[in-house]
Design a protein around this motif. Structure first.
Motif, PDB file in Angstrom:
ATOM      1  N   GLN A 175       0.823  -1.200   0.000  1.00 18.07           N
ATOM      2  CA  GLN A 175       0.000   0.000   0.000  1.00 18.07           C
ATOM      3  C   GLN A 175       0.864   1.259   0.000  1.00 18.07           C
ATOM      4  OE1 GLN A 175      -2.405  -0.457   3.501  1.00 18.07           O
ATOM      5  NE2 GLN A 175      -3.732  -2.021   2.611  1.00 18.07           N
ATOM      6  N   SER A 176       0.270   2.351  -0.478  1.00 18.14           N
ATOM      7  CA  SER A 176       0.924   3.652  -0.391  1.00 18.14           C
ATOM      8  C   SER A 176       0.837   4.152   1.048  1.00 18.14           C
ATOM      9  CB  SER A 176       0.222   4.672  -1.291  1.00 18.14           C
ATOM     10  OG  SER A 176       0.296   4.314  -2.639  1.00 18.14           O
ATOM     11  N   PHE A 177       1.750   5.050   1.419  1.00 18.48           N
ATOM     12  CA  PHE A 177       1.592   5.756   2.691  1.00 18.48           C
ATOM     13  C   PHE A 177       0.345   6.630   2.564  1.00 18.48           C
ATOM     14  CE2 PHE A 177       2.443   9.884   4.834  1.00 18.48           C
ATOM     15  CZ  PHE A 177       2.189   9.440   6.128  1.00 18.48           C
ATOM     16  N   ILE A 235      -3.167   0.255  -6.924  1.00 23.28           N
ATOM     17  CA  ILE A 235      -3.943  -0.273  -5.794  1.00 23.28           C
ATOM     18  C   ILE A 235      -4.816   0.840  -5.211  1.00 23.28           C
ATOM     19  CG2 ILE A 235      -3.787  -1.190  -3.440  1.00 23.28           C
ATOM     20  CD1 ILE A 235      -1.225  -2.658  -4.308  1.00 23.28           C
ATOM     21  N   ASP A 236      -4.226   2.045  -5.049  1.00 24.22           N
ATOM     22  CA  ASP A 236      -4.996   3.207  -4.568  1.00 24.22           C
ATOM     23  C   ASP A 236      -6.215   3.455  -5.435  1.00 24.22           C
ATOM     24  OD1 ASP A 236      -3.234   4.006  -2.479  1.00 24.22           O
ATOM     25  OD2 ASP A 236      -1.930   5.014  -3.910  1.00 24.22           O
ATOM     26  N   SER A 237      -5.966   3.538  -6.738  1.00 28.95           N
ATOM     27  CA  SER A 237      -7.012   3.905  -7.693  1.00 28.95           C
ATOM     28  C   SER A 237      -8.141   2.882  -7.726  1.00 28.95           C
ATOM     29  CB  SER A 237      -6.396   4.053  -9.095  1.00 28.95           C
ATOM     30  OG  SER A 237      -7.381   4.280 -10.063  1.00 28.95           O
ATOM     31  N   ARG A 473      -4.163   6.624 -20.780  1.00 30.96           N
ATOM     32  CA  ARG A 473      -4.535   6.415 -19.381  1.00 30.96           C
ATOM     33  C   ARG A 473      -3.656   5.378 -18.716  1.00 30.96           C
ATOM     34  NH1 ARG A 473      -7.927   3.660 -15.881  1.00 30.96           N
ATOM     35  NH2 ARG A 473      -8.155   1.955 -17.357  1.00 30.96           N
ATOM     36  N   ALA A 474      -3.249   4.373 -19.504  1.00 32.00           N
ATOM     37  CA  ALA A 474      -2.436   3.272 -18.950  1.00 32.00           C
ATOM     38  C   ALA A 474      -1.085   3.766 -18.441  1.00 32.00           C
ATOM     39  CB  ALA A 474      -2.231   2.193 -20.007  1.00 32.00           C
ATOM     40  N   SER A 475      -0.600   4.890 -18.964  1.00 37.24           N
ATOM     41  CA  SER A 475       0.712   5.389 -18.554  1.00 37.24           C
ATOM     42  C   SER A 475       0.627   6.420 -17.429  1.00 37.24           C
ATOM     43  CB  SER A 475       1.431   6.019 -19.749  1.00 37.24           C
ATOM     44  OG  SER A 475       0.741   7.178 -20.190  1.00 37.24           O
ATOM     45  N   MET A 476      -0.588   6.783 -17.027  1.00 40.31           N
ATOM     46  CA  MET A 476      -0.771   7.813 -16.000  1.00 40.31           C
ATOM     47  C   MET A 476      -0.662   7.205 -14.607  1.00 40.31           C
ATOM     48  SD  MET A 476      -1.227  10.523 -17.821  1.00 40.31           S
ATOM     49  CE  MET A 476      -1.833  11.737 -16.655  1.00 40.31           C
ATOM     50  N   LEU A 477      -0.105   7.977 -13.680  1.00 35.60           N
ATOM     51  CA  LEU A 477       0.010   7.532 -12.296  1.00 35.60           C
ATOM     52  C   LEU A 477      -1.380   7.274 -11.723  1.00 35.60           C
ATOM     53  CD1 LEU A 477       2.089   7.087  -9.986  1.00 35.60           C
ATOM     54  CD2 LEU A 477       1.584   9.430  -9.251  1.00 35.60           C
ATOM     55  N   GLY A 478      -1.586   6.065 -11.205  1.00 38.82           N
ATOM     56  CA  GLY A 478      -2.886   5.717 -10.643  1.00 38.82           C
ATOM     57  C   GLY A 478      -3.963   5.563 -11.699  1.00 38.82           C
ATOM     58  N   ARG A 479      -3.544   5.425 -12.965  1.00 37.74           N
ATOM     59  CA  ARG A 479      -4.490   5.304 -14.088  1.00 37.74           C
ATOM     60  C   ARG A 479      -5.504   6.460 -14.092  1.00 37.74           C
ATOM     61  NH1 ARG A 479      -4.187  -0.300 -15.454  1.00 37.74           N
ATOM     62  NH2 ARG A 479      -1.950  -0.531 -15.811  1.00 37.74           N
ATOM     63  N   MET A 480      -5.033   7.642 -13.684  1.00 36.23           N
ATOM     64  CA  MET A 480      -5.949   8.784 -13.654  1.00 36.23           C
ATOM     65  C   MET A 480      -6.432   9.116 -15.062  1.00 36.23           C
ATOM     66  SD  MET A 480      -3.420  12.057 -12.924  1.00 36.23           S
ATOM     67  CE  MET A 480      -2.523  11.348 -11.542  1.00 36.23           C
TER      68      MET A 480
END
Length: 566
Positions: A175-177, A235-237, A473-480
């Protein structure tokens, strides 16, 4: 070569590459093959003119100086340390220090990931089972039965997501902090203030960026130095989207991300507990070092003030030195190509964009490369893209190189326009690929393929394709999904890839129900298509025509058209 074939390939050049203003430009009658050969010679000549081992090494050195130790130090516009921002986040840094300590204490009590891996595979099976309702619902015509399948699917999806939520909560070591982190929110908040050039604006920018540096972090391989931030952000997203999800069927974006996440988790878990523990132990060391560094910055002294002043000056000097070096080298490239005929400027701009933006991530026909080329072609007549303004940093480098009347070279301007293609930014290492382009055999082979596609698109412009923007989208952090921030644009409908001609085996697999149904979509013409996976390959099928097509992954490239009312 037959006379007819020769006529077909030379006619566009006999017409002589009309400009977009509709005027004719005189050009020598050349075949496509001759134009490509001439371009390849010019490209090699540009490489020899703008690149050498000394230039390459100097750019690498300047990048290293610019990056420094990788720790962000917030400064005010005056050059003084932004102590307020650091003090604002000291409690969060301490919390992160305790968090990673707790993670490693729990990891030290584990001996293997055998049970976690088994649970991941159970989740995979449960996911696949829940997805089976999609296919039933797609082809049932009786409304009562259709409604019953939707209710069954909703029940099973709800249970699966509840189990997935519980499972992701158990993965404390991945997990992220501050889990779960909303990366889209953090990005949008930073974008609002990043360019503010006031004292208050700079403080807000520092605060937003330092927060991102603290929470958008991942463990690093001690030997290879690679971060696992992309996995943690995924995981966050996924977690944020499944909590409270109450629909009978998953959205395609969520289905794709869950599928990818389960697969990536399987890969990490199979590498074993020892590897992950080594990474998080090293991460703990780096977290402690960073917190101590920031606390030390707050310990005032005359010596410390002098050191900070030097750091500020050094950072500014390193930034200035790198930006000037890269932009000056790019300006020489611009100068080289402005001297060539317009057709070669077109080819250079388009081919350079394709090699950096798409690379080899495409089908044999070049579906994505062709569409990206169309986006660029659409920008050439748009003043928002085809000019280099005097306030752009690159403009001064052009002046220094003796380049005048840049409005005459819209193709080069589209390539170098500020804020459009990240590989042209001075702080992106890939920017050296402009003045030191890859000359390997494989790169030049791909270049030739791209040039053939580009010439085909120039000969046969697609007037129905109106997109001027795209993103992956696949290359964005968190699939944003950046499209949520682009209110003035509408995304284009998904489309199938090239037609597959030999489909006997696929039809047999479909009849036997051996293809794994994923989802359905409609193209702009309201034609329905079903997407199937068989083993590791994905196919598109038209139930109406019975034809199969290659799959174009919409998560890799999505295209946008600007709305008329903007």
């Amino acid at each position: 070569m037959s006379l007819l074939k020769h006529f077909k390939t030379t006619l566009p050049f006999l017409i002589a590459f009309t400009s977009f203003s509709g005027q004719f430009v005189h050009a020598k009658s050349l075949t496509d093959a001759q134009v490509i050969n001439e371009y390849m010679k010019l490209h090699r000549k540009q490489y020899k003119t703008t690149c050498s081992m000394k230039i390459y090494n100097e750019s690498q050195k300047l990048y290293k100086n610019f990056l420094g130790n990788g720790i962000f130090i917030p400064f005010q516009l005056s050059g003084d340390l932004d102590e307020g921002t650091i003090k604002e986040y000291v409690p969060l840094m301490k919390k992160k220090r305790e968090w990673i300590k707790g993670v490693n204490e729990r990891l030290s009590k584990m001996r293997s990931f055998r049970n976690v891996l088994a649970r991941n595979r159970q989740i995979q099976s449960q996911f696949e089972k829940a997805m089976r309702h999609n296919y039933k619902y797609r082809y049932i015509k009786d409304l009562k039965t259709k409604s019953h399948v939707a209710l069954e699917s909703k029940k099973e999806i709800k249970q699966f997501l509840k189990d997935l939520e519980r499972y992701l909560n158990s993965l404390f070591f991945l997990q992220s902090f501050n889990f779960p982190v909303d990366h889209l929110h953090l990005r949008s908040e930073y974008d609002k203030v990043k360019d503010l050039e006031t004292a208050e604006g700079k403080q807000k920018s520092n605060s937003a960026y330092l927060l991102r540096k603290i929470v958008e972090d991942g463990s690093v391989d001690p030997k290879k130095g690679r971060s696992d931030l992309s996995l943690r952000s995924l995981i966050d997203s996924v977690y944020l989207r499944i909590v409270g999800f109450d629909q009978p069927f998953l959205t395609e974006e969520l289905r794709y991300d869950i599928s990818d996440l389960i697969s990536r988790l399987d890969g990490v878990l199979r590498k074993g507990h020892k590897k992950t523990y080594a990474r998080t132990k090293y991460w703990q060391k780096k977290i402690i070092e960073r917190e101590d560094y920031y606390l030390d910055l707050l310990n005032k002294s005359k010596t410390k003030d002098d050191i900070l002043k030097k750091i500020f000056e050094d950072k500014n000097q390193a930034r200035y030195a790198l930006s000037q070096y890269i932009y000056d080298k790019e300006a020489l490239v611009y100068k080289f190509w402005k001297r060539q005929k317009e057709i070669y400027r077109k080819l250079y701009a388009l081919e350079t964009i394709l090699i950096h933006e798409v690379g080899r991530l495409d089908d044999n026909y070049g579906s994505e490369r062709r569409d990206v080329a169309k986006v660029v072609i659409n920008r050439v007549t748009n003043p928002g893209y085809n000019t280099i303004e005097s306030d752009e940093p690159f403009y001064q480098s052009l002046v220094k190189a003796g380049v005048k009347n840049t409005e005459k070279y819209p193709w080069l301007n589209v390539l170098f326009k500020r804020g459009q293609f990240s590989f042209t930014y001075f702080f992106i290492p890939a920017s050296k690929g402009i003045f030191c382009p890859d000359q390997s055999k494989s790169a030049r082979k791909l270049m030739r393929k791209n040039l053939k596609m580009i010439l085909d698109e120039l000969h046969n412009p697609d007037k129905d394709f109106k997109a001027t923007r795209y993103f992956s989208r696949a290359s964005m952090l968190g699939r944003m999904d950046m499209s949520s921030l682009w209110d003035e644009y509408t995304s284009m409908e998904e489309r199938p890839g090239p037609l597959i001609h030999n489909t006997t085996r696929l039809k047999t697999l479909l009849t036997r129900k051996n293809l794994n149904y994923l989802y359905s979509f409609k193209d702009s013409g309201e034609h329905n298509y079903d997407v199937y996976r068989y083993k590791n390959k994905v196919y598109v099928h038209s139930a109406k025509s019975g034809k199969f097509y290659q799959y174009r992954n919409p998560h890799y490239f999505k295209y946008f058209v600007k709305n008329d009312d903007y």
